[in-house]
Write a protein that holds these residues in place. Structure first.
Motif, PDB file in Angstrom:
ATOM      1  N   ASN A 292       0.866  -1.176   0.000  1.00 56.69           N
ATOM      2  CA  ASN A 292       0.000   0.000   0.000  1.00 56.69           C
ATOM      3  C   ASN A 292       0.907   1.232   0.000  1.00 56.69           C
ATOM      4  OD1 ASN A 292      -1.541   2.237   0.792  1.00 56.69           O
ATOM      5  ND2 ASN A 292      -2.895   1.000   2.064  1.00 56.69           N
ATOM      6  N   SER A 293       0.748   2.103  -0.962  1.00 59.09           N
ATOM      7  CA  SER A 293       1.635   3.269  -1.084  1.00 59.09           C
ATOM      8  C   SER A 293       1.554   4.200   0.127  1.00 59.09           C
ATOM      9  CB  SER A 293       1.335   4.042  -2.363  1.00 59.09           C
ATOM     10  OG  SER A 293       0.009   4.497  -2.365  1.00 59.09           O
ATOM     11  N   LEU A 294       0.447   4.181   0.867  1.00 58.60           N
ATOM     12  CA  LEU A 294       0.333   5.011   2.068  1.00 58.60           C
ATOM     13  C   LEU A 294       1.291   4.560   3.175  1.00 58.60           C
ATOM     14  CD1 LEU A 294      -3.558   5.404   2.240  1.00 58.60           C
ATOM     15  CD2 LEU A 294      -1.879   7.076   1.436  1.00 58.60           C
ATOM     16  N   MET A 295       1.736   3.313   3.112  1.00 57.11           N
ATOM     17  CA  MET A 295       2.646   2.776   4.122  1.00 57.11           C
ATOM     18  C   MET A 295       4.107   3.151   3.884  1.00 57.11           C
ATOM     19  SD  MET A 295       2.032  -1.111   5.319  1.00 57.11           S
ATOM     20  CE  MET A 295       3.624  -1.316   6.089  1.00 57.11           C
ATOM     21  N   LYS A 296       4.440   3.540   2.671  1.00 59.22           N
ATOM     22  CA  LYS A 296       5.841   3.778   2.295  1.00 59.22           C
ATOM     23  C   LYS A 296       6.609   4.684   3.265  1.00 59.22           C
ATOM     24  CE  LYS A 296       5.472   2.713  -2.566  1.00 59.22           C
ATOM     25  NZ  LYS A 296       5.559   3.189  -3.939  1.00 59.22           N
ATOM     26  N   PRO A 297       6.049   5.821   3.710  1.00 57.14           N
ATOM     27  CA  PRO A 297       6.818   6.696   4.604  1.00 57.14           C
ATOM     28  C   PRO A 297       7.136   6.055   5.967  1.00 57.14           C
ATOM     29  CG  PRO A 297       4.893   7.844   3.745  1.00 57.14           C
ATOM     30  CD  PRO A 297       4.770   6.421   3.336  1.00 57.14           C
ATOM     31  N   PHE A 298       6.358   5.067   6.356  1.00 51.56           N
ATOM     32  CA  PHE A 298       6.527   4.449   7.671  1.00 51.56           C
ATOM     33  C   PHE A 298       7.361   3.176   7.629  1.00 51.56           C
ATOM     34  CE2 PHE A 298       2.374   6.534   7.385  1.00 51.56           C
ATOM     35  CZ  PHE A 298       2.559   7.521   8.345  1.00 51.56           C
ATOM     36  N   LEU A 299       7.696   2.716   6.431  1.00 47.54           N
ATOM     37  CA  LEU A 299       8.336   1.419   6.279  1.00 47.54           C
ATOM     38  C   LEU A 299       9.759   1.368   6.847  1.00 47.54           C
ATOM     39  CD1 LEU A 299       7.618  -1.355   5.307  1.00 47.54           C
ATOM     40  CD2 LEU A 299       8.304  -0.709   3.008  1.00 47.54           C
ATOM     41  N   LYS A 300      10.588   2.351   6.526  1.00 48.08           N
ATOM     42  CA  LYS A 300      11.972   2.315   7.015  1.00 48.08           C
ATOM     43  C   LYS A 300      12.028   2.394   8.543  1.00 48.08           C
ATOM     44  CE  LYS A 300      16.607   3.195   5.974  1.00 48.08           C
ATOM     45  NZ  LYS A 300      17.416   2.968   4.815  1.00 48.08           N
ATOM     46  N   PRO A 301      11.319   3.331   9.194  1.00 45.04           N
ATOM     47  CA  PRO A 301      11.342   3.344  10.662  1.00 45.04           C
ATOM     48  C   PRO A 301      10.808   2.041  11.270  1.00 45.04           C
ATOM     49  CG  PRO A 301      10.390   5.386   9.833  1.00 45.04           C
ATOM     50  CD  PRO A 301      10.579   4.472   8.664  1.00 45.04           C
ATOM     51  N   TYR A 302       9.806   1.453  10.642  1.00 40.30           N
ATOM     52  CA  TYR A 302       9.263   0.180  11.117  1.00 40.30           C
ATOM     53  C   TYR A 302      10.314  -0.926  11.038  1.00 40.30           C
ATOM     54  CZ  TYR A 302       6.740  -4.233  10.982  1.00 40.30           C
ATOM     55  OH  TYR A 302       6.347  -5.524  11.197  1.00 40.30           O
ATOM     56  N   LEU A 303      11.004  -1.017   9.896  1.00 39.77           N
ATOM     57  CA  LEU A 303      12.036  -2.047   9.725  1.00 39.77           C
ATOM     58  C   LEU A 303      13.161  -1.866  10.737  1.00 39.77           C
ATOM     59  CD1 LEU A 303      12.374  -2.317   5.846  1.00 39.77           C
ATOM     60  CD2 LEU A 303      11.190  -3.890   7.399  1.00 39.77           C
ATOM     61  N   LYS A 304      13.610  -0.629  10.922  1.00 41.72           N
ATOM     62  CA  LYS A 304      14.684  -0.339  11.883  1.00 41.72           C
ATOM     63  C   LYS A 304      14.270  -0.754  13.294  1.00 41.72           C
ATOM     64  CE  LYS A 304      18.094   1.726   9.674  1.00 41.72           C
ATOM     65  NZ  LYS A 304      19.396   1.072   9.624  1.00 41.72           N
ATOM     66  N   LYS A 305      13.050  -0.456  13.663  1.00 45.22           N
ATOM     67  CA  LYS A 305      12.535  -0.821  14.983  1.00 45.22           C
ATOM     68  C   LYS A 305      12.483  -2.340  15.139  1.00 45.22           C
ATOM     69  CE  LYS A 305       8.447  -0.292  17.902  1.00 45.22           C
ATOM     70  NZ  LYS A 305       7.538  -1.384  17.749  1.00 45.22           N
ATOM     71  N   GLN A 306      11.996  -3.033  14.117  1.00 43.19           N
ATOM     72  CA  GLN A 306      11.918  -4.499  14.163  1.00 43.19           C
ATOM     73  C   GLN A 306      13.308  -5.121  14.273  1.00 43.19           C
ATOM     74  OE1 GLN A 306       8.532  -4.884  14.914  1.00 43.19           O
ATOM     75  NE2 GLN A 306       8.868  -6.789  13.836  1.00 43.19           N
ATOM     76  N   GLN A 307      14.259  -4.606  13.507  1.00 41.51           N
ATOM     77  CA  GLN A 307      15.621  -5.134  13.550  1.00 41.51           C
ATOM     78  C   GLN A 307      16.244  -4.924  14.921  1.00 41.51           C
ATOM     79  OE1 GLN A 307      17.374  -3.054  10.186  1.00 41.51           O
ATOM     80  NE2 GLN A 307      17.255  -4.904   8.940  1.00 41.51           N
ATOM     81  N   ALA A 308      16.086  -3.744  15.481  1.00 45.72           N
ATOM     82  CA  ALA A 308      16.647  -3.443  16.800  1.00 45.72           C
ATOM     83  C   ALA A 308      16.038  -4.359  17.862  1.00 45.72           C
ATOM     84  CB  ALA A 308      16.422  -1.982  17.160  1.00 45.72           C
ATOM     85  N   GLN A 309      14.734  -4.591  17.776  1.00 45.51           N
ATOM     86  CA  GLN A 309      14.068  -5.469  18.743  1.00 45.51           C
ATOM     87  C   GLN A 309      14.553  -6.901  18.609  1.00 45.51           C
ATOM     88  OE1 GLN A 309      11.667  -4.404  21.196  1.00 45.51           O
ATOM     89  NE2 GLN A 309      12.556  -6.311  21.929  1.00 45.51           N
ATOM     90  N   PHE A 310      14.722  -7.374  17.379  1.00 48.94           N
ATOM     91  CA  PHE A 310      15.217  -8.732  17.148  1.00 48.94           C
ATOM     92  C   PHE A 310      16.603  -8.904  17.769  1.00 48.94           C
ATOM     93  CE2 PHE A 310      17.429 -12.102  14.945  1.00 48.94           C
ATOM     94  CZ  PHE A 310      16.478 -13.101  14.823  1.00 48.94           C
ATOM     95  N   VAL A 311      17.486  -7.957  17.516  1.00 52.30           N
ATOM     96  CA  VAL A 311      18.848  -8.053  18.044  1.00 52.30           C
ATOM     97  C   VAL A 311      18.858  -7.965  19.573  1.00 52.30           C
ATOM     98  CG1 VAL A 311      21.126  -6.944  18.097  1.00 52.30           C
ATOM     99  CG2 VAL A 311      19.954  -7.299  15.914  1.00 52.30           C
ATOM    100  N   GLN A 312      18.053  -7.087  20.134  1.00 53.27           N
ATOM    101  CA  GLN A 312      17.963  -6.985  21.594  1.00 53.27           C
ATOM    102  C   GLN A 312      17.473  -8.305  22.192  1.00 53.27           C
ATOM    103  OE1 GLN A 312      15.502  -3.733  22.952  1.00 53.27           O
ATOM    104  NE2 GLN A 312      15.431  -4.492  25.028  1.00 53.27           N
ATOM    105  N   ASP A 313      16.438  -8.883  21.613  1.00 50.68           N
ATOM    106  CA  ASP A 313      15.923 -10.170  22.093  1.00 50.68           C
ATOM    107  C   ASP A 313      16.955 -11.276  21.915  1.00 50.68           C
ATOM    108  OD1 ASP A 313      13.504  -8.935  22.748  1.00 50.68           O
ATOM    109  OD2 ASP A 313      12.447  -9.708  20.988  1.00 50.68           O
ATOM    110  N   LEU A 314      17.661 -11.263  20.787  1.00 46.44           N
ATOM    111  CA  LEU A 314      18.693 -12.258  20.517  1.00 46.44           C
ATOM    112  C   LEU A 314      19.808 -12.176  21.544  1.00 46.44           C
ATOM    113  CD1 LEU A 314      19.980 -14.464  18.757  1.00 46.44           C
ATOM    114  CD2 LEU A 314      20.835 -12.630  17.243  1.00 46.44           C
ATOM    115  N   LYS A 315      20.272 -10.971  21.840  1.00 48.85           N
ATOM    116  CA  LYS A 315      21.323 -10.797  22.856  1.00 48.85           C
ATOM    117  C   LYS A 315      20.876 -11.354  24.202  1.00 48.85           C
ATOM    118  CE  LYS A 315      23.705  -6.673  21.160  1.00 48.85           C
ATOM    119  NZ  LYS A 315      23.970  -5.242  21.434  1.00 48.85           N
ATOM    120  N   ARG A 316      19.640 -11.051  24.587  1.00 50.11           N
ATOM    121  CA  ARG A 316      19.104 -11.534  25.868  1.00 50.11           C
ATOM    122  C   ARG A 316      19.056 -13.067  25.888  1.00 50.11           C
ATOM    123  NH1 ARG A 316      14.976  -8.438  26.161  1.00 50.11           N
ATOM    124  NH2 ARG A 316      13.491  -9.844  25.181  1.00 50.11           N
ATOM    125  N   GLU A 317      18.635 -13.672  24.796  1.00 48.91           N
ATOM    126  CA  GLU A 317      18.564 -15.139  24.720  1.00 48.91           C
ATOM    127  C   GLU A 317      19.955 -15.764  24.779  1.00 48.91           C
ATOM    128  OE1 GLU A 317      17.333 -19.137  24.222  1.00 48.91           O
ATOM    129  OE2 GLU A 317      16.416 -17.349  25.081  1.00 48.91           O
TER     130      GLU A 317
END
Length: 135
Positions: free
Chosen positions: A104-129
């Motif tokens: 959906n083209s309306l999502m485009k402006p939010f996609l990069k911040p969303y991906l960055k947030k998801q990646q940071a959360q994955f790495v934080q969870d991975l470190k904890r595990e």
């Protein structure tokens, strides 16, 4: 298409990092963003968020202890993920890159911040595990 990359050095050996990241069936035990995962077969799996939102994954490349790649798709996005793993003595460098297109083209402006947030959360969870595994 939007691309986001995260690169970190983890205080765990490459075998531990590799096995933790590739053991999809255990994700819901340590990932804070998921309620469950469903392994369809070796090359396909589904992740479900806490809200029940499903994302489908198809593994496209596996080079043990070096590289893992897959295509991903849900109702909002479609893309490709590449994980690179490099041993650095008793530590491991990870580099995860996600290239995603919004459906959906309306999502485009939010996609990069969303991906960055998801990646940071994955790495934080991975470190904890990984820390919990060392105890």
């Amino acid at each position: 298409m939007v691309t986001a990359t995260i690169k970190k050095i983890l205080n765990s050996d490459i075998q531990s990092v590799w096995e933790t990241v590739l053991c999809v069936k255990r994700y819901s035990r340590w990932r804070s963003d998921l309620s469950k995962t469903q392994v369809i077969h070796d090359g396909r799996f589904i992740e479900y968020t806490k809200d029940g939102f499903a994302t489908h994954f198809t593994v496209t490349k596996t080079e043990p202890y070096r590289r893992w790649e897959f295509d991903l798709e849900n109702s909002r996005i479609r893309g490709h993920w590449t994980g690179l793993f490099t041993a650095q003595g008793t530590r491991t460098q990870i580099e995860f890159t996600e290239c995603v297109t919004a459906k959906n083209s309306l999502m485009k402006p939010f996609l990069k911040p969303y991906l960055k947030k998801q990646q940071a959360q994955f790495v934080q969870d991975l470190k904890r595990e990984l820390e919990a595994q060392r105890r």
